[in-house]
Design a protein around this motif. Structure first.
Motif, short mmCIF file in Angstrom:
data_model
loop_
_atom_site.label_atom_id
_atom_site.label_comp_id
_atom_site.label_asym_id
_atom_site.label_seq_id
_atom_site.Cartn_x
_atom_site.Cartn_y
_atom_site.Cartn_z
N GLU A 16 0.84 -1.21 0.00
CA GLU A 16 0.00 0.00 0.00
C GLU A 16 0.87 1.25 0.00
O GLU A 16 0.58 2.22 -0.71
N LEU A 17 1.95 1.23 0.77
CA LEU A 17 2.86 2.36 0.79
C LEU A 17 3.60 2.51 -0.54
O LEU A 17 3.83 3.63 -1.00
N VAL A 18 3.96 1.39 -1.15
CA VAL A 18 4.60 1.43 -2.47
C VAL A 18 3.66 2.12 -3.48
O VAL A 18 4.09 2.98 -4.25
N LEU A 19 2.40 1.77 -3.45
CA LEU A 19 1.43 2.40 -4.36
C LEU A 19 1.26 3.88 -4.05
O LEU A 19 1.09 4.70 -4.96
N GLU A 20 1.31 4.23 -2.77
CA GLU A 20 1.23 5.65 -2.39
C GLU A 20 2.42 6.42 -2.96
O GLU A 20 2.27 7.52 -3.50
N LEU A 21 3.62 5.82 -2.86
CA LEU A 21 4.80 6.46 -3.41
C LEU A 21 4.69 6.60 -4.93
O LEU A 21 5.00 7.65 -5.49
N ALA A 22 4.24 5.54 -5.59
CA ALA A 22 4.13 5.58 -7.04
C ALA A 22 3.15 6.68 -7.48
O ALA A 22 3.39 7.37 -8.49
N THR A 23 2.10 6.87 -6.73
CA THR A 23 1.15 7.94 -7.03
C THR A 23 1.82 9.30 -6.84
O THR A 23 1.70 10.19 -7.69
N PHE A 24 2.58 9.45 -5.75
CA PHE A 24 3.32 10.70 -5.50
C PHE A 24 4.31 10.97 -6.63
O PHE A 24 4.49 12.12 -7.04
N LEU A 65 13.33 -0.06 2.35
CA LEU A 65 13.61 -1.35 1.73
C LEU A 65 14.94 -1.26 0.99
O LEU A 65 15.18 -0.31 0.25
N TYR A 66 15.78 -2.28 1.20
CA TYR A 66 17.08 -2.29 0.53
C TYR A 66 17.41 -3.69 0.01
O TYR A 66 16.78 -4.68 0.37
N TYR A 67 18.40 -3.74 -0.85
CA TYR A 67 18.98 -5.00 -1.30
C TYR A 67 20.48 -4.82 -1.42
O TYR A 67 21.00 -3.71 -1.23
N ILE A 68 21.18 -5.89 -1.69
CA ILE A 68 22.64 -5.84 -1.80
C ILE A 68 23.02 -5.67 -3.26
O ILE A 68 22.59 -6.42 -4.13
N ARG A 69 23.85 -4.68 -3.51
CA ARG A 69 24.39 -4.41 -4.84
C ARG A 69 25.87 -4.76 -4.78
O ARG A 69 26.53 -4.50 -3.78
N TYR A 70 26.38 -5.33 -5.83
CA TYR A 70 27.80 -5.67 -5.85
C TYR A 70 28.53 -4.78 -6.85
O TYR A 70 28.13 -4.66 -8.00
N SER A 71 29.59 -4.17 -6.39
CA SER A 71 30.44 -3.34 -7.24
C SER A 71 31.78 -4.04 -7.40
O SER A 71 32.39 -4.43 -6.40
N THR A 72 32.23 -4.18 -8.63
CA THR A 72 33.54 -4.80 -8.84
C THR A 72 34.66 -3.90 -8.30
O THR A 72 35.76 -4.38 -8.09
N TRP A 73 34.37 -2.65 -8.08
CA TRP A 73 35.37 -1.74 -7.53
C TRP A 73 35.28 -1.63 -6.01
O TRP A 73 36.28 -1.44 -5.34
N LYS A 74 34.07 -1.72 -5.47
CA LYS A 74 33.87 -1.43 -4.04
C LYS A 74 33.39 -2.64 -3.23
O LYS A 74 33.35 -2.57 -2.01
N GLY A 75 32.95 -3.71 -3.87
CA GLY A 75 32.42 -4.86 -3.15
C GLY A 75 30.94 -4.68 -2.85
O GLY A 75 30.23 -3.98 -3.57
N GLN A 76 30.48 -5.30 -1.77
CA GLN A 76 29.06 -5.25 -1.43
C GLN A 76 28.67 -3.87 -0.92
O GLN A 76 29.33 -3.31 -0.04
N ARG A 77 27.57 -3.37 -1.46
CA ARG A 77 27.05 -2.07 -1.07
C ARG A 77 25.54 -2.20 -0.85
O ARG A 77 24.88 -3.00 -1.52
N MET A 78 25.03 -1.45 0.07
CA MET A 78 23.59 -1.43 0.27
C MET A 78 22.97 -0.55 -0.81
O MET A 78 23.46 0.55 -1.07
N TYR A 79 21.90 -1.07 -1.42
CA TYR A 79 21.16 -0.24 -2.37
C TYR A 79 19.80 0.04 -1.75
O TYR A 79 18.99 -0.87 -1.57
N ASP A 82 13.82 2.14 -1.55
CA ASP A 82 12.82 3.14 -1.19
C ASP A 82 12.81 3.43 0.30
O ASP A 82 12.95 2.52 1.11
N ILE A 83 12.63 4.68 0.63
CA ILE A 83 12.13 5.09 1.94
C ILE A 83 10.78 5.71 1.65
O ILE A 83 10.69 6.64 0.84
N ILE A 84 9.76 5.19 2.28
CA ILE A 84 8.40 5.70 2.04
C ILE A 84 7.78 6.03 3.40
O ILE A 84 7.70 5.16 4.26
N VAL A 85 7.35 7.26 3.55
CA VAL A 85 6.62 7.69 4.73
C VAL A 85 5.25 8.12 4.26
O VAL A 85 5.14 8.97 3.38
N THR A 86 4.20 7.53 4.84
CA THR A 86 2.86 7.89 4.42
C THR A 86 2.64 9.39 4.64
O THR A 86 3.20 10.00 5.57
#
Length: 147
Positions: A16-24, A65-79, A82-86
Motif C-alpha cells: 500500500e505504501l509502495v502504491l502511495e509512493l508511485a502515485t506521488f 527497503l534495501y537489497y545488496i548491490r555488488y560493485s567490482t570496484w567497491k564490493g558489497q554495497r547497500m542499495y 525506497d524510503i516511504i513515509v505515508t
C-alpha cells in the motif's frame, strides 16, 4: 514510534505504501509486481530484499527497503530502493530515523557504502540527503530494460 525489521505479515501494508509512493511520483501504473511476488522476494527461500518499518500504535506508517548491490570496484554495497513515509506522517523525522537505521545496518554488515536514486524534481528528497553529506553523481546515467 517503533522501528523494527519487516516481517512477512507486513507485506500487504508495505505494498500500500509502495502504491502511495508511485502515485506521488506520478507513475502508479508502473507498479506491476504482484503481492505474492513481493512477499516471496522478501520472505521466500532466497530473499533478495530486506526492510525496516516504522509503526505508530501498531500501524505501519513508513518503510525502508534495501537489497545488496555488488560493485567490482567497491564490493558489497547497500542499495536503498525506497524510503516511504505515508503522507500524514511526513515531516516528523521518521525518514531520518529509518535512514540512520539503514546506515547502521550497512555498517553492521560491513558493506562498503550505500547507494540510492532520487528523482531530479524531488527537491525535498535532495535536501534530506544533503543533510547526511550525500554525494550526487551527475556523470552516470540510469539505464534500464523492461521485460
Amino acid at each position: 514510534m517503533k522501528i523494527r525489521r519487516a516481517e512477512k505479515k507486513d507485506c500487504q501494508r508495505m505494498m500500500e505504501l509502495v502504491l502511495e509512493l508511485a502515485t506521488f511520483e506520478r507513475a502508479p501504473q508502473e507498479v506491476t509486481v504482484s503481492q505474492q511476488h513481493f512477499e516471496d522476494s522478501g520472505f521466500g527461500e532466497n530473499p533478495v530484499w530486506w526492510a525496516f518499518v516504522a509503526e505508530d500504535n501498531e500501524k505501519i506508517v513508513a518503510l525502508a527497503l534495501y537489497y545488496i548491490r555488488y560493485s567490482t570496484w567497491k564490493g558489497q554495497r547497500m542499495y536503498l530502493e525506497d524510503i516511504i513515509v505515508t503522507e500524514a506522517y511526513r515531516g516528523q523525522g521518521i525518514g531520518k530515523i529509518l535512514f540512520e537505521r539503514l546506515v547502521q545496518e550497512a555498517k553492521e554488515k560491513n558493506f562498503s557504502g550505500m547507494m540510492w536514486q532520487a528523482l531530479e524534481w524531488n527537491a525535498p528528497a535532495f535536501d534530506f540527503y544533503k543533510k547526511f553529506g550525500a554525494r550526487f553523481d551527475h556523470e552516470w546515467v540510469n539505464c534500464s530494460i523492461d521485460f
